[in-house]
Design an enzyme around this catalytic site. Structure first.
Site, PDB file in Angstrom:
ATOM      1  N   ASP A   1      95.800  39.916  22.881  1.00  0.00           N
ATOM      2  CA  ASP A   1      95.200  38.329  23.522  1.00  0.00           C
ATOM      3  C   ASP A   1      93.769  38.054  23.275  1.00  0.00           C
ATOM      4  O   ASP A   1      92.916  37.624  23.555  1.00  0.00           O
ATOM      5  CB  ASP A   1      95.674  37.382  25.165  1.00  0.00           C
ATOM      6  CG  ASP A   1      95.200  36.167  25.693  1.00  0.00           C
ATOM      7  OD1 ASP A   1      94.821  35.574  24.741  1.00  0.00           O
ATOM      8  OD2 ASP A   1      95.579  36.526  26.449  1.00  0.00           O
TER       9      ASP A   1
ATOM     10  N   HIS B   1      93.311  39.879  35.622  1.00  0.00           N
ATOM     11  CA  HIS B   1      94.878  40.493  34.897  1.00  0.00           C
ATOM     12  C   HIS B   1      94.168  41.552  34.066  1.00  0.00           C
ATOM     13  O   HIS B   1      93.358  41.677  34.132  1.00  0.00           O
ATOM     14  CB  HIS B   1      96.221  39.736  34.750  1.00  0.00           C
ATOM     15  CG  HIS B   1      94.702  38.691  33.330  1.00  0.00           C
ATOM     16  ND1 HIS B   1      94.840  37.532  33.638  1.00  0.00           N
ATOM     17  CD2 HIS B   1      94.659  38.919  31.625  1.00  0.00           C
ATOM     18  CE1 HIS B   1      94.240  36.934  32.557  1.00  0.00           C
ATOM     19  NE2 HIS B   1      93.909  37.985  31.923  1.00  0.00           N
TER      20      HIS B   1
ATOM     21  N   ASP C   1      98.706  40.321  36.471  1.00  0.00           N
ATOM     22  CA  ASP C   1      98.138  40.101  37.768  1.00  0.00           C
ATOM     23  C   ASP C   1      97.794  40.935  38.623  1.00  0.00           C
ATOM     24  O   ASP C   1      98.201  41.634  39.318  1.00  0.00           O
ATOM     25  CB  ASP C   1      98.517  38.431  38.897  1.00  0.00           C
ATOM     26  CG  ASP C   1      97.923  37.725  37.892  1.00  0.00           C
ATOM     27  OD1 ASP C   1      98.065  37.495  36.025  1.00  0.00           O
ATOM     28  OD2 ASP C   1      97.921  36.108  38.690  1.00  0.00           O
TER      29      ASP C   1
ATOM     30  N   ARG D   1      80.881  35.617  31.737  1.00  0.00           N
ATOM     31  CA  ARG D   1      82.199  34.598  32.577  1.00  0.00           C
ATOM     32  C   ARG D   1      82.952  34.499  33.100  1.00  0.00           C
ATOM     33  O   ARG D   1      84.046  35.656  32.164  1.00  0.00           O
ATOM     34  CB  ARG D   1      81.944  33.764  30.657  1.00  0.00           C
ATOM     35  CG  ARG D   1      83.192  32.290  30.543  1.00  0.00           C
ATOM     36  CD  ARG D   1      84.327  33.198  30.265  1.00  0.00           C
ATOM     37  NE  ARG D   1      84.986  32.033  29.211  1.00  0.00           N
ATOM     38  CZ  ARG D   1      86.352  32.545  29.183  1.00  0.00           C
ATOM     39  NH1 ARG D   1      87.117  33.509  30.000  1.00  0.00           N
ATOM     40  NH2 ARG D   1      87.600  31.447  28.842  1.00  0.00           N
TER      41      ARG D   1
ATOM     42  N   ASP E   1      87.087  34.935  33.285  1.00  0.00           N
ATOM     43  CA  ASP E   1      88.027  34.069  33.103  1.00  0.00           C
ATOM     44  C   ASP E   1      89.498  33.505  33.695  1.00  0.00           C
ATOM     45  O   ASP E   1      88.927  34.820  34.770  1.00  0.00           O
ATOM     46  CB  ASP E   1      88.699  35.041  32.535  1.00  0.00           C
ATOM     47  CG  ASP E   1      90.099  35.162  31.406  1.00  0.00           C
ATOM     48  OD1 ASP E   1      90.145  34.091  30.643  1.00  0.00           O
ATOM     49  OD2 ASP E   1      90.830  35.008  31.724  1.00  0.00           O
TER      50      ASP E   1
ATOM     51  N   LEU F   1      93.059  34.263  41.124  1.00  0.00           N
ATOM     52  CA  LEU F   1      93.246  35.318  42.075  1.00  0.00           C
ATOM     53  C   LEU F   1      94.252  35.603  42.677  1.00  0.00           C
ATOM     54  O   LEU F   1      94.580  37.048  42.770  1.00  0.00           O
ATOM     55  CB  LEU F   1      91.398  35.105  41.987  1.00  0.00           C
ATOM     56  CG  LEU F   1      90.914  35.789  41.443  1.00  0.00           C
ATOM     57  CD1 LEU F   1      89.391  35.677  42.155  1.00  0.00           C
ATOM     58  CD2 LEU F   1      91.243  35.659  39.981  1.00  0.00           C
TER      59      LEU F   1
ATOM     60  N   GLU G   1      85.059  30.018  34.508  1.00  0.00           N
ATOM     61  CA  GLU G   1      86.561  28.666  33.394  1.00  0.00           C
ATOM     62  C   GLU G   1      87.541  28.523  34.420  1.00  0.00           C
ATOM     63  O   GLU G   1      88.126  29.414  34.818  1.00  0.00           O
ATOM     64  CB  GLU G   1      87.303  30.146  32.490  1.00  0.00           C
ATOM     65  CG  GLU G   1      87.434  29.055  31.323  1.00  0.00           C
ATOM     66  CD  GLU G   1      89.096  29.825  31.471  1.00  0.00           C
ATOM     67  OE1 GLU G   1      89.925  29.136  30.172  1.00  0.00           O
ATOM     68  OE2 GLU G   1      89.350  31.027  32.124  1.00  0.00           O
TER      69      GLU G   1
ATOM     70  N   HIS H   1      87.137  28.962  21.776  1.00  0.00           N
ATOM     71  CA  HIS H   1      88.107  30.209  20.693  1.00  0.00           C
ATOM     72  C   HIS H   1      90.000  29.599  20.974  1.00  0.00           C
ATOM     73  O   HIS H   1      90.616  30.464  20.771  1.00  0.00           O
ATOM     74  CB  HIS H   1      88.096  31.369  21.274  1.00  0.00           C
ATOM     75  CG  HIS H   1      88.182  32.077  22.479  1.00  0.00           C
ATOM     76  ND1 HIS H   1      87.420  31.434  23.755  1.00  0.00           N
ATOM     77  CD2 HIS H   1      89.223  32.541  23.208  1.00  0.00           C
ATOM     78  CE1 HIS H   1      87.731  31.200  25.108  1.00  0.00           C
ATOM     79  NE2 HIS H   1      88.662  33.023  24.868  1.00  0.00           N
ATOM     80  N   ASP H   2      89.786  28.879  21.782  1.00  0.00           N
ATOM     81  CA  ASP H   2      91.490  28.543  22.402  1.00  0.00           C
ATOM     82  C   ASP H   2      91.724  27.020  21.691  1.00  0.00           C
ATOM     83  O   ASP H   2      91.151  26.571  20.921  1.00  0.00           O
ATOM     84  CB  ASP H   2      91.416  28.603  24.318  1.00  0.00           C
ATOM     85  CG  ASP H   2      91.149  29.901  24.745  1.00  0.00           C
ATOM     86  OD1 ASP H   2      92.316  30.709  24.242  1.00  0.00           O
ATOM     87  OD2 ASP H   2      91.042  29.859  25.675  1.00  0.00           O
TER      88      ASP H   2
HETATM   89  C1  NOJ Z   1      91.053  31.704  28.986  1.00  0.00           C
HETATM   90  C2  NOJ Z   1      91.207  32.721  27.782  1.00  0.00           C
HETATM   91  O1  NOJ Z   1      90.241  31.940  27.412  1.00  0.00           O
HETATM   92  C3  NOJ Z   1      92.271  32.941  26.790  1.00  0.00           C
HETATM   93  O2  NOJ Z   1      91.615  33.287  25.281  1.00  0.00           O
HETATM   94  C4  NOJ Z   1      93.210  34.221  27.890  1.00  0.00           C
HETATM   95  O3  NOJ Z   1      94.147  33.848  26.967  1.00  0.00           O
HETATM   96  C5  NOJ Z   1      93.536  33.746  28.990  1.00  0.00           C
HETATM   97  N1  NOJ Z   1      92.344  33.140  29.281  1.00  0.00           N
HETATM   98  C6  NOJ Z   1      94.677  34.638  29.557  1.00  0.00           C
HETATM   99  O4  NOJ Z   1      93.168  36.170  29.772  1.00  0.00           O
END
Ligand code: NOJ
Ligand code: CA
Length: 525
Positions: free
Chosen positions: A64, A107, A174, A202, A204, A209, A246, A311-312
């Site tokens: 990932d 996770h 998780d 940042r 994530d 949680l 996030e 990036h997503d």
């Molecule tokens: C959010 C991240 O921005 C993403 O790239 C990631 O795949 C997921 N969290 C899981 O960690």
């Protein structure tokens, strides 16, 4: 704790999101690394950004792109050594830039030694570090986030013959925050990087949680309690550091992550993001104004983090079904451009590379998952775009090479030479944006001219006022603004410093070309 003005640095920050592997390869193995990134700090300084947010650079099987961490306190060998990271951090600090890094609390990778121990036997002391179950029928209604890859939030572990909980990929189990040892382990991770000198994190995937039966397992009070405890420790032991959330949620839920200024300093504004795209396509300010008016006030020391892309995939979780269909129809007609509940494209191709909207790097929708928006940086028109000396086949990802967006056409070197390039324009707008704190800290009041293709608002901080007027449409527009409240002031256009006619008793008339905008200081002179 009362915040000192310097400790509020993040309120005016211009954050550059960067993945070390995509930026510059110093040793010719086809993968960007910290020594390479260091060589490019001049570029970032010249651009004017003052904070760099680094994507995960830790040891990881990279299933990932590094959000699957197998060791939280080391550097992935492809990116260099811990010493290289330290040298980079010092060099950035020398230039007055701050560095924030990723903290993936929710996770780990299934390759992390904690998980390996946890699954090894039911008696293992780390068994309880993850969320195990004999059956997969707990938390039934909880939504699946990666809907295109995952069928369930439970995965079967054949070794310990039980199920484990995961909100993302099944190789990302998780952690169990009901176990205080997990919290302490993560606090140790934070201390490790804070001691080294990073300026913040940042965080994530924060909403997920803690899990509780019969709930959505998102935004639970127990999750907020964990964040509050982290924040308390950060404030006590490392004042001046910043936590950015996030939390892909509706405004009323994201706002809870600011707490009473005792949780996050910053949070991404996920609901605003798709609505900026909608407003441009609809040529109507309504989506933007509506969502900002629905956004509750946040504590003074907190700040929204605004963004267009990352990036997503461009996530469409925070829109209605009708709005999502509209976004797909307008921006992702080709089904291959869609991923989960979102659009996996870069900004410029979404804007048709229209020079009045934006033109910049292209994407490659033929690469899987979100990799099409994670291709190497294009520095020049030479070998591998100046990114790497490796054989092209060895690059971690192919470069963009088509005639429109390819590195021969779009690259830093050529854009540096032109006053009219996106790069030069970006430098100018960053410079102007930094010239006034009103644009980061001021209040906002929307004007409601009858021409709804124009988005106009006044921002104010103390006595300083800035009027912003944007034409959201592809054709020229005239707008009459009710500025009588500011009668006697002169609008000074901020890019050229030119004076416009004094505001009087009449509605103030402005004309704007396609997608044109104005930033005016309102001055009584
Ligand atoms: C959010 C991240 O921005 C993403 O790239 C990631 O795949 C997921 N969290 C899981 O960690
Ligand atoms: Ca390298």
């Amino acid at each position: 704790m009362a915040a000192s003005p310097e400790s509020l640095w993040y309120k005016d920050a211009i954050i550059y999101q960067l993945h070390v592997r995509t930026f510059c390869d110093s040793n010719g193995d086809g993968i960007g690394d910290f020594p390479g990134l260091m060589q490019k700090l001049d570029y970032l300084q010249e651009l004017g950004v003052n904070v760099i947010w680094l994507l995960p650079f830790f040891p990881s099987p990279l299933r990932d792109d590094g959000y699957d961490i197998s060791d939280y306190t080391a550097v992935h060998p492809s990116y260099g050594l811990l010493e290289d990271f330290k040298a980079f951090l010092a060099a950035a600090h020398d230039r007055g830039m701050r560095i924030i890094i990723e903290l993936v609390l929710n996770h780990t990778s299934d390759q992390h030694s904690w998980f390996q121990e946890s699954r090894s036997s039911r008696e293992n002391p780390k068994r309880d570090w993850y969320v195990w179950s004999e059956t997969d029928d707990h938390h039934k209604g909880v939504r699946i986030i990666f809907v295109d890859t995952e069928m369930s939030n439970w995965a079967w572990d054949p070794l310990s013959k039980s199920y484990y909980w995961h909100r993302f990929f099944s190789h990302q189990p998780d952690l169990n925050y009901d176990n205080p040892a997990v919290f302490e382990a993560m606090w140790n991770v934070m201390k490790f990087w804070l001691e080294m000198g990073v300026d913040g994190f940042r965080l994530d995937a924060v909403p997920y949680l803690v899990e509780r039966e019969g709930t959505s397992c998102e935004n639970l009070p127990e999750t907020h309690a964990i964040i509050r405890e982290l924040r308390k420790r950060v404030d006590q032991e490392y004042p001046g550091k910043m936590l950015l959330a996030e939390a892909n949620q509706w405004p009323s839920d994201v706002c809870l992550y600011f707490g009473e200024a005792d949780e996050f300093h910053m949070a991404f504004h996920f609901p605003l993001m798709p609505r900026m795209f909608m407003s441009v396509q609809l040529e109507d300010r309504k989506p933007i104004v509506e969502i900002l008016e629905q956004t509750p006030q946040i504590p003074d020391s907190c700040q929204w983090c605004l963004f267009l892309r990352n990036h997503d995939e461009l996530t469409l979780e925070m829109v209605t079904d009708i709005e999502r269909d509209y976004m797909y129809d307008e921006y992702a007609k080709d089904k291959g451009m869609r991923l989960n509940l979102g659009i996996r494209r870069r900004l410029s191709p979404m804007m048709d590379n229209d020079r009045w909207r934006i033109h910049g790097m292209g994407d490659n929708v033929y690469l899987g998952d979100r990799n099409g928006v994670r291709t190497p940086m294009q520095w020049n028109g030479g070998w591998n775009a100046g990114f790497s000396g490796a054989d092209p086949e060895r690059l971690y990802s192919p470069l963009i090479s088509n005639p429109v967006y390819g590195y021969q056409a779009i690259n830093v070197e050529s854009q540096r030479r032109s006053q009219h390039s996106l790069l030069s324009w970006m430098k100018r707008i960053i410079h102007v944006r930094k010239s006034s704190r009103v644009l980061s800290r001021g209040s906002i009041e929307f004007l409601k001219p009858s021409n709804h293709r124009v988005l106009a608002y006044v921002r104010q901080l103390g006595e300083e006022k800035i009027l912003v007027v944007n034409n959201l449409s592809k054709s020229a527009q005239a707008v009459e603004l009710d500025l009588r409240k500011y009668k006697g002031s002169i609008p000074i256009e901020m890019f050229g410093g030119n004076l416009f006619p004094r505001i009087g008793d009449l509605y103030y008339l402005l004309t704007l070309g396609p997608y044109q905008f104005f930033w005016f200081r309102l001055r009584r002179i």
